[in-house]
Design an enzyme around this catalytic site. Sequence first.
Site, PDB file in Angstrom:
ATOM      1  N   CYS A 132      35.519   2.670  13.963  1.00  0.00           N
ATOM      2  CA  CYS A 132      35.427   2.862  12.514  1.00  0.00           C
ATOM      3  C   CYS A 132      33.977   3.054  12.087  1.00  0.00           C
ATOM      4  CB  CYS A 132      36.062   1.689  11.774  1.00  0.00           C
ATOM      5  SG  CYS A 132      35.293   0.092  12.109  1.00  0.00           S
TER       6      CYS A 132
ATOM      7  N   HIS B 260      34.959  -4.175   9.252  1.00  0.00           N
ATOM      8  CA  HIS B 260      35.519  -2.824   9.253  1.00  0.00           C
ATOM      9  C   HIS B 260      34.656  -1.941   8.361  1.00  0.00           C
ATOM     10  CE1 HIS B 260      38.456   0.343   9.633  1.00  0.00           C
ATOM     11  NE2 HIS B 260      38.609   0.408   8.319  1.00  0.00           N
TER      12      HIS B 260
END
Length: 897
Positions: free
Chosen positions: A165, A628
């Site tokens: 990510c 994230h």
Amino acid sequence: MSGVSSNDCPHLECVGEITKEELIQKSHGQCQDCKVGGPNLWACLENGCSYVGCGESHADHSTVHSQETRHNLTVNLTTLRVWCYACTKEVFLERKLGPHKQLPNAAKAVSPVQTPCQDLNTPGSPTSLRVPSAGTCDDLDMETEEEDELRTRGLTGLKNIGNTCYMNAALQALSNCPPLTQFFLECGGLVKTDKKPALCKSYQKLITDLWHKNRNAYVVPTNLFQGIKAVNPMFRGYSQQDSQEFLRCLMDQLHEELKELIPEPEDPNQAVAMDDSPDEDNHSQSDDFQSCESCGSSDRADNEGPRVPEDINEAEMLMPEQNQNNRDWQKEKNLINNLYRAGSHGDLDKDVDTTSDSRPIISSQGAIKAQGRTSDSEIQVSSTVRPQSPTGNEGITSRLSSSPPKSSAWPNLSSTHKKVPMFTPTKTKRQRKYHSIISEVFDGTIVSSVQCLTCDRVSVTLENFQDISLPIPGKEDLAKLHSSSHQTALVKAGSCGEAYAPQGWIAFVMEYIKSWFWGPVVTLQDCLAAFFARDELKGDNMYSCEKCKKLRNGVKFCKVQSLPEILCIHLKRFRHELMFSTKIGTHVSFPLEGLEMQPFLAKDSSALTTTYDLLSVICHHGTASSGHYIAYCRNELNQLWYEFDDQSVTEVSESCVQNAEAYVLFYKKSNDETQKERRKVTSLFNMMEPSLLQFYVSRQWLNKFKTFAEPGPISNHDFLCAHGGIPPNKAAYIDDLVLMIPQNVWDHLYSRYGGGPAVNHLYVCHTCQNEIEKLEKRRKNELDMFVRLNKAFQEEESPVVIYCISMQWFREWESFVKGKDIDPPGPIDNSKIAVNKNGHITLKPGADSGQISEETWNFLHNIHGGGPVVTVRPSVSHQESETSQSEEKIEVETRTV
């Protein structure tokens, strides 16, 4: 129209009837085989044939059609120039297309694109140049057509292929930077490299997929990920990495693969560049800053001299007011002004003695040669190299940041001052400067000054930055920053109180009280002000003055000398200690439009556009150990904001973006005048005025004109050699590098931006071809001789003497003879592997050296020179030889007995 001019082409009789309207209609069509659209479509002129095919920029179906049908004549529907395949030359037709369509006829007055000694050959032949296409209004018009919202390009997600990510967010943020993306989409001819792993080709393919009209739901960035892992082992495996570190690694590699040499102006009176192998100054600040090599990216191409500023610069503000009427100080002010202006020539690091009467002479290499009556004036030259990608997280990032230096008042933001003596030997090998699309888009310049408060000596440092790493100020720091706006003395001394000038006492007190109840309200302007704030160097952080030869109290500040087209801002949210890591979760508010950088500019900065609008922002959710990454990006086509969360792409509101926990922000210069200029050029294209001359302009500069707020002077050097011709290695794809524009458009662009040179005729440079052949012959001779001598050395059982050679120099020589480096390596430099013991030069223990024979050393030394000579003796010594002789004698005597 039938027939035809008094041309010697016998195939003109086969031309059928054709009208202007038919040609225009065909130009809006597509290739009948591969369905690709224009420009550069070719229509068959054979009587009764209506075939339209693509050119060499695609599959060249027009040539295939001619070979299969023996239809010899074809017309380019963009330029309306006619080519005969049988005669292998351009031919001309007498046509009447109306007064507003005389642009094609003007080509009759222009010589066909050819080499000086030969006619134009068949398109695609190795010795010819294909006629570049003529530009249209579509090539320069930035007004995007309205697209169906469901079909808007650039809304393709990226698949997470294992904790990636951090990579996906960074790629989406970069993808929505128009200057960079349009380069990879429209300047494909420049995306060429022979360096592994050819990351630029993988990135170009990814950008093409992300912005394709028939977009997929998501793309799998496997090839680019494999390339990054090959460049930096840190990204191997499946652990979470830092998105900003990935950005730096990616952009560094793209720069290395795409960099091109900056042509040096020929100046017979240029000063000699000084040696840039500096010793480190003994500063109290920590040595934790490295600037990027993109100092070579300075793209100022105007021929005007340095602009004399009307106002005094920041360095002058540090000087005592009572000395300003002194004549010596007035001379020194002129010196400091010149030192500031030297920033446009490269990265410099200079010490200025405020009592000296020195006059700097700026050389073409970016160095400064000082001439003065005093001997204690020293000039510092930064040894700036593009940093390797970080191998750790935030703690290491601070040391490898390409951000400007700061003192220890703000953690991890200190500078390194390096100096050399006043006069040093000249390097034989030329120090070349390079630039790339990365440096042109992201590079800016910071000027940092440190003044000794005892002797008033000023040290000025100019360094390039690719991103700025900003600290997030705490509650006490905010109070200091806001209160400084009400202290006039600090403002005059170079603090950034200007950023808070509109704030009054009442607003300041109310905000301060509010912060105690709801926490501090930190803005991006606060972070910038904290970074550029004045620092006092005292106590444990005193300044080591070269003139005083002591630790002294000093004052330090930095300002922006030149602003980048895209400003990349990194907020330092992560702190990595020895045993643990923490994350600063403070919300930093940032503007979507109108980020003003004027308060942080140096007084003599030539920046015209200082306002920035947000393009994209990378956000991190979670803790320092896990989390994230996502990205919020503004789509250039519909100006709407979208959230990119790996494969998922969702439209969001502006308030959602403003509430995000920003980590890396990308801002682009905003200039309404540029939009007006593009519309004006588009209208000039539509006028189609008759012109006798056509001009060739670099596609790369035209891309800058379309996407940059400040495109700078016209630069055609990316497709021209120093002699004004086409380099032989670029002749095969010249059509991808240039665009032909009419005279009225050129006149307007040249009067507005200057630069050049003007190009009306393209030809392959024979001078460059001869130089290449000579260089290849030299490379082959050196390589063959070395291989032969080294083979003989390997077969020698007991050499009398073995010569040592620096492997650093040998690698440079190897790159040269293998064609990887353009220039020879310069003189042999064994200084790093040699040590002087009792007057004898011997090999330094553990030195990076190689062993060669005496014949090989003499061969290399006769060509390149240098030294010193470093030799080692073989293990079999004369003593051992005498011992063996004694043993043989004893054995003989024993046998006799």
